[in-house]
Motif scaffolding. Structure first.
Motif, PDB file in Angstrom:
ATOM      1  N   THR A   1     110.412  15.026 -57.424  1.00  0.00           N
ATOM      2  CA  THR A   1     109.029  16.482 -58.556  1.00  0.00           C
ATOM      3  C   THR A   1     109.833  17.649 -58.304  1.00  0.00           C
ATOM      4  O   THR A   1     109.678  18.655 -58.943  1.00  0.00           O
ATOM      5  CB  THR A   1     107.622  15.715 -58.369  1.00  0.00           C
ATOM      6  N   HIS A   2     109.909  17.495 -57.200  1.00  0.00           N
ATOM      7  CA  HIS A   2     110.394  18.681 -56.347  1.00  0.00           C
ATOM      8  C   HIS A   2     111.658  19.200 -57.240  1.00  0.00           C
ATOM      9  O   HIS A   2     111.931  20.610 -57.686  1.00  0.00           O
ATOM     10  CB  HIS A   2     110.477  19.314 -54.698  1.00  0.00           C
TER      11      HIS A   2
ATOM     12  N   LYS B   1     106.526  22.403 -63.608  1.00  0.00           N
ATOM     13  CA  LYS B   1     105.788  20.471 -62.891  1.00  0.00           C
ATOM     14  C   LYS B   1     106.084  19.464 -64.102  1.00  0.00           C
ATOM     15  O   LYS B   1     106.091  20.289 -65.707  1.00  0.00           O
ATOM     16  CB  LYS B   1     104.581  20.909 -62.411  1.00  0.00           C
ATOM     17  N   PRO B   2     106.577  18.855 -63.923  1.00  0.00           N
ATOM     18  CA  PRO B   2     106.874  17.481 -64.696  1.00  0.00           C
ATOM     19  C   PRO B   2     105.694  16.662 -65.653  1.00  0.00           C
ATOM     20  O   PRO B   2     104.546  17.022 -64.721  1.00  0.00           O
ATOM     21  CB  PRO B   2     107.391  16.486 -64.108  1.00  0.00           C
ATOM     22  N   GLU B   3     105.786  17.280 -67.102  1.00  0.00           N
ATOM     23  CA  GLU B   3     104.313  16.669 -67.686  1.00  0.00           C
ATOM     24  C   GLU B   3     104.338  14.820 -67.176  1.00  0.00           C
ATOM     25  O   GLU B   3     104.614  14.574 -66.757  1.00  0.00           O
ATOM     26  CB  GLU B   3     104.041  17.147 -68.914  1.00  0.00           C
TER      27      GLU B   3
ATOM     28  N   ASP C   1     110.378   8.413 -61.847  1.00  0.00           N
ATOM     29  CA  ASP C   1     110.194   6.903 -61.803  1.00  0.00           C
ATOM     30  C   ASP C   1     110.725   6.355 -61.441  1.00  0.00           C
ATOM     31  O   ASP C   1     111.601   5.626 -60.057  1.00  0.00           O
ATOM     32  CB  ASP C   1     108.856   5.480 -61.528  1.00  0.00           C
ATOM     33  N   THR C   2     111.941   6.547 -62.578  1.00  0.00           N
ATOM     34  CA  THR C   2     113.174   5.563 -62.044  1.00  0.00           C
ATOM     35  C   THR C   2     114.374   6.421 -61.325  1.00  0.00           C
ATOM     36  O   THR C   2     115.549   6.239 -60.766  1.00  0.00           O
ATOM     37  CB  THR C   2     113.795   5.951 -63.658  1.00  0.00           C
ATOM     38  N   TYR C   3     113.970   8.128 -61.731  1.00  0.00           N
ATOM     39  CA  TYR C   3     115.165   8.812 -61.133  1.00  0.00           C
ATOM     40  C   TYR C   3     115.135   8.694 -59.085  1.00  0.00           C
ATOM     41  O   TYR C   3     115.722   8.511 -58.981  1.00  0.00           O
ATOM     42  CB  TYR C   3     114.958  10.192 -61.295  1.00  0.00           C
ATOM     43  N   ALA C   4     113.766   8.318 -59.429  1.00  0.00           N
ATOM     44  CA  ALA C   4     113.357   8.392 -57.852  1.00  0.00           C
ATOM     45  C   ALA C   4     113.748   7.064 -56.871  1.00  0.00           C
ATOM     46  O   ALA C   4     114.613   7.119 -55.963  1.00  0.00           O
ATOM     47  CB  ALA C   4     112.037   8.561 -57.422  1.00  0.00           C
TER      48      ALA C   4
END
Lengths: 238, 423
Positions: free
Chosen positions: B370-371, B380-382, B390-393
């Motif tokens: 998110t950062h 900020k992401p909608e 979630d997927t990239y994390a």
């Protein structure tokens, strides 16, 4: 034998029909797999990463913010420290002084006052003055009666402090060359080409200065041209 | 003849080092735009990506844009963005911006460089596993060999007791990308002799940096250290993980149980935040901020800082007192279990254990993602983009070796970030 041949024909037709269906439907985004794999391929994945299909979202613009405005001006205009002249400090200091009136986080919500364009203009003027005086002007020279013009933006124009030094090859005023200067500035600062209407607007700011009789009208007109373009939202909206 | 070649090789290396050592500021582009060359979509995309990742607009004629354009035209988009990520401004501008939001009380990029920011920039530059930003025992400072003009370099007087060392980054316009060097072994002021420095006994990455402690350990009751750890490293403001179903075993005695003579108010409102927060506050039992001599972070393992047990007369009927730095995370039940995705122990002793609990959670990865999104996309992401985050994390955690630069690569290329939002 007749039945076997008939079965072969039916089988071939079945394969043809299934293949055609897949081909037709796949390229209409409702292909055999409903996971959007065609769109997920647009996610540039490597080494086993998981692709994610594009998601429709209402994007908001971002804007240069805080001290980054100074860096963007320095990089976009190519301002450098020259010999013992510190050109960067005044720009950075001006940005620090204006920090509270520029966007804090890079979004329009954190602009605290209507004065952002005024302060952006102030910063742009500082950067443009130093770029034109220290970076552009020295790159025009006469070598063995030949003009050597290595300037980035105001090629072919006299932008020095003594209009009497202008020559027919390097005049103070030339609409075609001025439009080209505006186009070069636009590519560097705005990341795109100008429209004729935009060029007309910028020229209308510089023209009165070029028509007056002051010796430094070439320099002042160049500063105004650069300042107008570096203080627009097209530059701030990066 | 071989000796001649060797001599030239050594001279080349030495000269190269010398010119590299002198290059501690970035030179702007000086090419001249060719107005006869049409701006192609790949050129525009290359420039947009470069600016998103470095914050620096450069002309189309710049060789970095030319290289990125070639990569994009060849379908090698990740190689294209790596050109921008190799640029000093990615670290000096963008990573600094991201770190400034995390490392300051105001969550603002309007701040001078400090040790926390420098550690983020240096660690990401060096490709260090992002979990070590919380658990590592190292820090970053200016390398005097690369920036001999940065003379404020005394450990006690310029680094531990004030920000003079790091102020030089801006004052001397130094490129952090070029001048930062890693130092293993965090140092703190000796609690028995304020003019001495000793090895930190409970190091926890940026949590035990001077800047972080200055932001959150001043005065108060050290609750802010917990609150801000969750807010900055787990992107979870306390209102989102308040849980009044948890027992108030560890709620400090300075919290009245009858605010306004209403015990229900305590049970419904106050306990919700204090039950989980106070269960971890004791992690910082030995920590305080000393405002003398410029201000420094004080850690004394032999005593519990007095502010941890202050105002006990609010609840004379109770006996609980903080006596050490053990903790027992009470933000683990119900919705909080899914929110944070705790992995590993949620009880322990000391700041390093606490930091490890945070860094190993799934939410740490989502928060970093998110950062990164906020830094490169400018917002900020909608909520609709949760799947991307979630997927990239998850990939960041399981496939990308916790390398923050990979997050930047992937997110910058998203149409939701630098494209048209898929309109």
């Amino acid at each position: 034998m007749k039945l076997k041949n008939k079965n072969k024909k039916v089988f071939k037709m079945l394969v043809a029909v299934v293949g055609a269906s897949f081909t037709i439907t796949a390229f209409q985004n409702c292909g055999g797999s409903n996971d959007g794999s065609n769109n997920a391929a647009l996610d540039y994945v490597e080494q086993g990463e998981t692709p994610v299909s594009p998601i429709k979202v209402e994007k908001t613009d971002k804007i240069l913010h805080s001290r980054n405005v100074a860096n963007a001006l320095i990089q976009g205009l190519g301002v450098q420290n020259v010999s013992n002249v510190n050109n960067l400090d005044p720009i950075i200091q001006a940005a620090i002084n204006s920090e509270l009136l520029l966007s804090e986080h890079g979004d329009y919500d954190s602009i605290t006052g209507g004065q952002i364009t005024i302060h952006a203009g102030n910063l742009a003027e500082v950067a443009c003055e130093r770029m034109i005086f220290y970076s552009e002007a020295p790159k025009l020279s006469v070598v063995e009666n030949e003009i050597k013009d290595e300037r980035r933006f105001f090629k072919g124009l006299y932008i020095g402090e003594n209009a009497a030094s202008a020559t027919p090859q390097v005049p103070v005023q030339d609409e075609t060359k001025y439009r080209q200067a505006i186009q070069r500035l636009a590519r560097s600062l705005w990341g795109r080409d100008t429209t004729k209407a935009e060029e007309d607007l910028v020229l209308s700011a510089a023209s009165p200065i070029l028509l007056d009789t002051k010796a430094n009208r070439g320099f002042r007109a160049a500063v105004v041209t650069c300042t107008v373009m570096a203080s627009t939202f097209d530059f701030l909206r990066q | 003849m071989n000796k001649v070649y060797l001599l030239f090789a050594v001279a080349g290396v030495l000269l190269g080092q010398q010119s590299w050592a002198a290059e501690v500021t970035k030179k702007p582009s000086s090419c001249v735009e060719n107005l006869n060359q049409e701006i192609t979509p790949q050129m525009k995309r290359a420039r947009d990506l470069y600016i998103a990742l470095t914050g620096s607009p450069i002309p189309f004629c710049d060789e970095r844009i030319e290289r990125m354009t070639i990569y994009l035209a060849a379908g090698r988009a990740r190689d294209a963005v790596r050109v921008a990520i190799a640029d000093p401004d990615f670290y000096n501008i963008k990573i600094r911006e991201m770190a400034s939001r995390i490392c300051t009380f105001e969550n603002s990029p309007r701040t001078s460089v400090n040790d926390c920011i420098a550690t983020y920039v240096g660690a990401i530059r060096d490709g260090i596993d992002a979990r070590q930003l919380l658990t590592g025992n190292f820090w970053y400072r200016i390398d005097e060999k690369k920036a001999p003009q940065a003379t404020a370099s005394n450990l006690v007087n310029n680094i531990l007791k004030n920000g003079n060392h790091y102020n030089q980054i801006d004052d001397l316009e130094l490129s952090m990308f070029h001048v930062l060097k890693r130092v293993d072994g965090q140092m703190i002021i000796d609690p028995t002799n304020n003019n001495n420095a000793i090895a930190a006994q409970d190091p926890a990455g940026v949590i035990t940096s001077r800047a972080w402690m200055m932001a959150h350990a001043i005065a108060g009751t050290n609750r802010r250290l917990v609150e801000k750890s969750f807010e900055q490293f787990l992107c979870s403001p306390i209102r989102e993980w308040a849980d009044n179903t948890m027992p108030d075993t560890y709620v400090g005695r300075d919290v009245t149980r009858t605010p306004g003579d209403d015990p229900n108010k305590y049970l419904v409102t106050c306990k919700g935040c204090h039950a989980p927060m106070d269960s971890m506050r004791s992690v910082f039992a030995h920590v305080d901020w000393n405002e003398n001599n410029g201000g420094f972070y004080r850690y004394n393992p032999t005593q519990v800082t007095p502010k941890m047990n202050r105002n006990t007369n609010e609840t004379p009927q109770l006996t609980y007192l903080i006596s050490g730095d053990t903790f027992d995370n009470y933000a683990t039940q119900g919705a909080n279990a899914a929110r944070f995705g705790w992995r590993g122990p949620t009880q322990g002793e000391g700041m390093k254990a606490f930091a490890g609990m945070l860094a190993n959670s799934e939410q740490y990865n989502r928060c970093l993602t998110t950062h990164v999104f906020r830094t490169v996309c400018g917002r900020k992401p909608e909520a609709e983009l949760k799947q991307i985050i979630d997927t990239y994390a998850r990939d960041f955690d399981q496939k990308d070796n916790h390398d923050v630069r990979v997050l930047f690569e992937r997110i910058a290329l998203r149409p939701e970030c630098t494209g048209d939002g898929n309109q």
